[in-house]
Design an enzyme around this catalytic site. Structure first.
Site, PDB file in Angstrom:
ATOM      1  N   LYS A 141       0.842  -1.209   0.000  1.00 59.14           N
ATOM      2  CA  LYS A 141       0.000   0.000   0.000  1.00 59.14           C
ATOM      3  C   LYS A 141       0.876   1.257   0.000  1.00 59.14           C
ATOM      4  CE  LYS A 141      -2.022  -1.209   3.925  1.00 59.14           C
ATOM      5  NZ  LYS A 141      -1.386  -2.509   4.237  1.00 59.14           N
ATOM      6  N   ARG A 154     -10.113   0.603   8.277  1.00 61.56           N
ATOM      7  CA  ARG A 154      -9.727  -0.761   8.636  1.00 61.56           C
ATOM      8  C   ARG A 154     -10.828  -1.497   9.362  1.00 61.56           C
ATOM      9  NH1 ARG A 154      -3.793   0.198   8.719  1.00 61.56           N
ATOM     10  NH2 ARG A 154      -2.812  -1.782   9.158  1.00 61.56           N
ATOM     11  N   ARG A 210      11.807  -5.474   5.139  1.00 64.36           N
ATOM     12  CA  ARG A 210      11.526  -4.055   4.886  1.00 64.36           C
ATOM     13  C   ARG A 210      12.369  -3.111   5.750  1.00 64.36           C
ATOM     14  NH1 ARG A 210       5.651  -1.814   5.572  1.00 64.36           N
ATOM     15  NH2 ARG A 210       5.820  -2.934   7.540  1.00 64.36           N
ATOM     16  N   ARG A 217      10.776  -1.104  11.416  1.00 60.69           N
ATOM     17  CA  ARG A 217       9.648  -0.798  12.294  1.00 60.69           C
ATOM     18  C   ARG A 217       9.572  -1.749  13.479  1.00 60.69           C
ATOM     19  NH1 ARG A 217       4.576   0.120   8.350  1.00 60.69           N
ATOM     20  NH2 ARG A 217       3.622  -1.241   9.900  1.00 60.69           N
ATOM     21  N   ARG A 245      -1.082  -8.727  13.441  1.00 58.46           N
ATOM     22  CA  ARG A 245      -1.559  -7.801  12.408  1.00 58.46           C
ATOM     23  C   ARG A 245      -2.368  -8.534  11.339  1.00 58.46           C
ATOM     24  NH1 ARG A 245       4.124  -5.496  11.022  1.00 58.46           N
ATOM     25  NH2 ARG A 245       3.180  -4.403   9.263  1.00 58.46           N
TER      26      ARG A 245
HETATM   27  P1  AP5 Z   1       4.834  -1.604   1.932  1.00 57.75           P
HETATM   28  O1  AP5 Z   1       4.514  -0.767   0.742  1.00 57.75           O
HETATM   29  O2  AP5 Z   1       5.536  -0.973   3.076  1.00 57.75           O
HETATM   30  O3  AP5 Z   1       3.507  -2.368   2.406  1.00 57.75           O
HETATM   31  P2  AP5 Z   1       2.220  -1.840   3.201  1.00 57.75           P
HETATM   32  O4  AP5 Z   1       1.031  -2.474   2.567  1.00 57.75           O
HETATM   33  O5  AP5 Z   1       2.242  -0.361   3.293  1.00 57.75           O
HETATM   34  O6  AP5 Z   1       2.471  -2.553   4.588  1.00 57.75           O
HETATM   35  P3  AP5 Z   1       2.375  -2.011   6.085  1.00 57.75           P
HETATM   36  O7  AP5 Z   1       3.155  -2.955   6.941  1.00 57.75           O
HETATM   37  O8  AP5 Z   1       2.722  -0.558   6.142  1.00 57.75           O
HETATM   38  O9  AP5 Z   1       0.869  -2.201   6.346  1.00 57.75           O
HETATM   39  P4  AP5 Z   1       0.177  -2.227   7.714  1.00 57.75           P
HETATM   40  O10 AP5 Z   1      -1.234  -2.130   7.266  1.00 57.75           O
HETATM   41  O11 AP5 Z   1       0.516  -3.376   8.570  1.00 57.75           O
HETATM   42  O12 AP5 Z   1       0.807  -0.991   8.500  1.00 57.75           O
HETATM   43  P5  AP5 Z   1       0.303   0.475   8.798  1.00 57.75           P
HETATM   44  O13 AP5 Z   1       1.475   1.346   8.859  1.00 57.75           O
HETATM   45  O14 AP5 Z   1      -0.833   0.837   7.918  1.00 57.75           O
HETATM   46  O15 AP5 Z   1       5.677  -2.863   1.413  1.00 57.75           O
HETATM   47  C1  AP5 Z   1       6.207  -3.842   2.308  1.00 57.75           C
HETATM   48  C2  AP5 Z   1       7.565  -4.366   1.801  1.00 57.75           C
HETATM   49  O16 AP5 Z   1       7.369  -5.082   0.589  1.00 57.75           O
HETATM   50  C3  AP5 Z   1       8.570  -3.265   1.471  1.00 57.75           C
HETATM   51  O17 AP5 Z   1       9.851  -3.704   1.839  1.00 57.75           O
HETATM   52  C4  AP5 Z   1       8.476  -3.082  -0.060  1.00 57.75           C
HETATM   53  O18 AP5 Z   1       9.697  -2.647  -0.628  1.00 57.75           O
HETATM   54  C5  AP5 Z   1       8.106  -4.504  -0.491  1.00 57.75           C
HETATM   55  N1  AP5 Z   1       7.218  -4.520  -1.671  1.00 57.75           N
HETATM   56  C6  AP5 Z   1       6.134  -3.703  -1.893  1.00 57.75           C
HETATM   57  N2  AP5 Z   1       5.523  -4.035  -3.055  1.00 57.75           N
HETATM   58  C7  AP5 Z   1       6.233  -5.087  -3.564  1.00 57.75           C
HETATM   59  C8  AP5 Z   1       6.099  -5.885  -4.750  1.00 57.75           C
HETATM   60  N3  AP5 Z   1       5.092  -5.675  -5.624  1.00 57.75           N
HETATM   61  N4  AP5 Z   1       6.983  -6.897  -4.944  1.00 57.75           N
HETATM   62  C9  AP5 Z   1       7.993  -7.128  -4.064  1.00 57.75           C
HETATM   63  N5  AP5 Z   1       8.188  -6.404  -2.930  1.00 57.75           N
HETATM   64  C10 AP5 Z   1       7.316  -5.405  -2.686  1.00 57.75           C
HETATM   65  O19 AP5 Z   1      -0.272   0.301  10.274  1.00 57.75           O
HETATM   66  C11 AP5 Z   1       0.561   0.016  11.363  1.00 57.75           C
HETATM   67  C12 AP5 Z   1      -0.237  -0.065  12.653  1.00 57.75           C
HETATM   68  O20 AP5 Z   1      -0.878   1.204  12.925  1.00 57.75           O
HETATM   69  C13 AP5 Z   1      -1.404  -1.070  12.661  1.00 57.75           C
HETATM   70  O21 AP5 Z   1      -0.972  -2.363  12.982  1.00 57.75           O
HETATM   71  C14 AP5 Z   1      -2.304  -0.458  13.745  1.00 57.75           C
HETATM   72  O22 AP5 Z   1      -1.803  -0.712  15.027  1.00 57.75           O
HETATM   73  C15 AP5 Z   1      -2.178   1.036  13.473  1.00 57.75           C
HETATM   74  N6  AP5 Z   1      -3.162   1.535  12.501  1.00 57.75           N
HETATM   75  C16 AP5 Z   1      -2.874   2.099  11.285  1.00 57.75           C
HETATM   76  N7  AP5 Z   1      -4.021   2.467  10.667  1.00 57.75           N
HETATM   77  C17 AP5 Z   1      -5.042   2.127  11.492  1.00 57.75           C
HETATM   78  C18 AP5 Z   1      -6.460   2.235  11.387  1.00 57.75           C
HETATM   79  N8  AP5 Z   1      -7.038   2.763  10.308  1.00 57.75           N
HETATM   80  N9  AP5 Z   1      -7.208   1.771  12.421  1.00 57.75           N
HETATM   81  C19 AP5 Z   1      -6.635   1.251  13.526  1.00 57.75           C
HETATM   82  N10 AP5 Z   1      -5.298   1.110  13.691  1.00 57.75           N
HETATM   83  C20 AP5 Z   1      -4.502   1.544  12.681  1.00 57.75           C
HETATM   84 MG    MG Z   2       2.424   1.041   4.899  1.00 61.01          MG
END
Ligand code: AP5
Ligand code: MG
Length: 217
Positions: free
Chosen positions: A14, A88, A127, A161, A172
């Protein structure tokens, strides 16, 4: 101009795709994960409250994230919003609909990024991110050109992270399947859902996302 949601499990890509859309189309990325990580380091009461929950891999309360989004929606919208990691839960999805209507906007597409769990473990465990400009890297699939230095801004502040460990990732993923995946049905019924193969290479995924966006404008 289009307002879109990138929907997918942790590691689906994402953030990677959102950054491309910001660079290439002038859209505004609204990542609740990034906002919460910022709050965590700010030392505020809210930051302290969310830190432990996030590090364990659980979701923070709807009230907090809806408040964060509401605040950002009133600032500039550029060439449309990319909601990354929000909504979410079903109450967050309802709130987003209401908040967009309030500013005379609507949702144009919800893009589900489909990936399997095995790939997610590989992506999350490799990552790292630039602490200065936020560029996202991977040890195997997207390393920096010069070891230890960000390709984009030259910073050497590269970070992993706190929630990118096996135990938090398990939580997660469980949170995603229990609380977030029902949104796929929710947006399917609303007629807003599109799917992309998130297992493809980064540029191929970007091309699929671009094709969906071009249909919307
Ligand atoms: P990356 O692009 O970083 O993936 P992502 O989908 O953004 O993954 P996240 O871990 O950020 O998602 P998340 O939903 O767990 O975390 P968030 O920060 O939203 O890519 C990942 C890796 O893969 C990278 O190394 C990249 O280079 C590689 N990659 C990407 N695309 C690729 C491809 N096509 N091929 C190969 N490699 C690839 O949330 C974190 C925490 O915050 C949650 O757990 C929760 O506690 C809280 N939180 C956030 N939002 C909310 C909400 N709305 N409600 C409640 N709690 C929330
Ligand atoms: Mg992300």
């Amino acid at each position: 101009m289009a307002n879109i949601i990138l929907l997918g499990p942790p590691g689906a890509g994402k953030g990677t795709q959102a950054r491309k859309l910001v660079d290439e189309r002038g859209m505004v990325q609204l990542s609740t994960g990034d906002m919460l990580r910022e709050a965590k380091t700010s030392g505020t009461e809210m930051g302290k409250k969310v830190a432990e929950v996030m590090d364990r891999g659980e979701l923070v309360t709807d009230e907090i994230v809806i408040g964060l989004i509401e605040e950002k929606l009133s600032s500039g919208q550029g060439n449309g919003f990319i909601f990354d990691g929000f909504p979410r839960t079903l109450p967050q999805a309802d709130a987003l609909g209401r908040l967009l209507a309030k500013i005379g906007q609507k949702l144009d597409a919800v893009i589900e990024m489909r990936v399997d769990d095995e790939a997610l473990v590989h992506r999350i465990s490799g990552r790292f991110t630039c602490g200065k400009c936020g560029e996202v890297y991977h040890d195997a699939t997207k390393p920096t050109k010069v070891a230890g230095t960000c390709d984009v801004c030259g910073s050497t502040d590269l970070r992993r992270r706190a929630d990118d460990n096996e135990e938090s990732l398990r939580t997660r993923l469980m949170e995603y399947y229990k609380k977030t995946s029902p949104l796929i049905g929710y947006y399917y019924h609303a007629g807003d859902l599109f799917g992309v193969d998130g297992l493809a290479e980064i540029d191929q995924v970007a091309a699929s996302v671009a094709a969906i966006l071009d249909q919307q404008v």
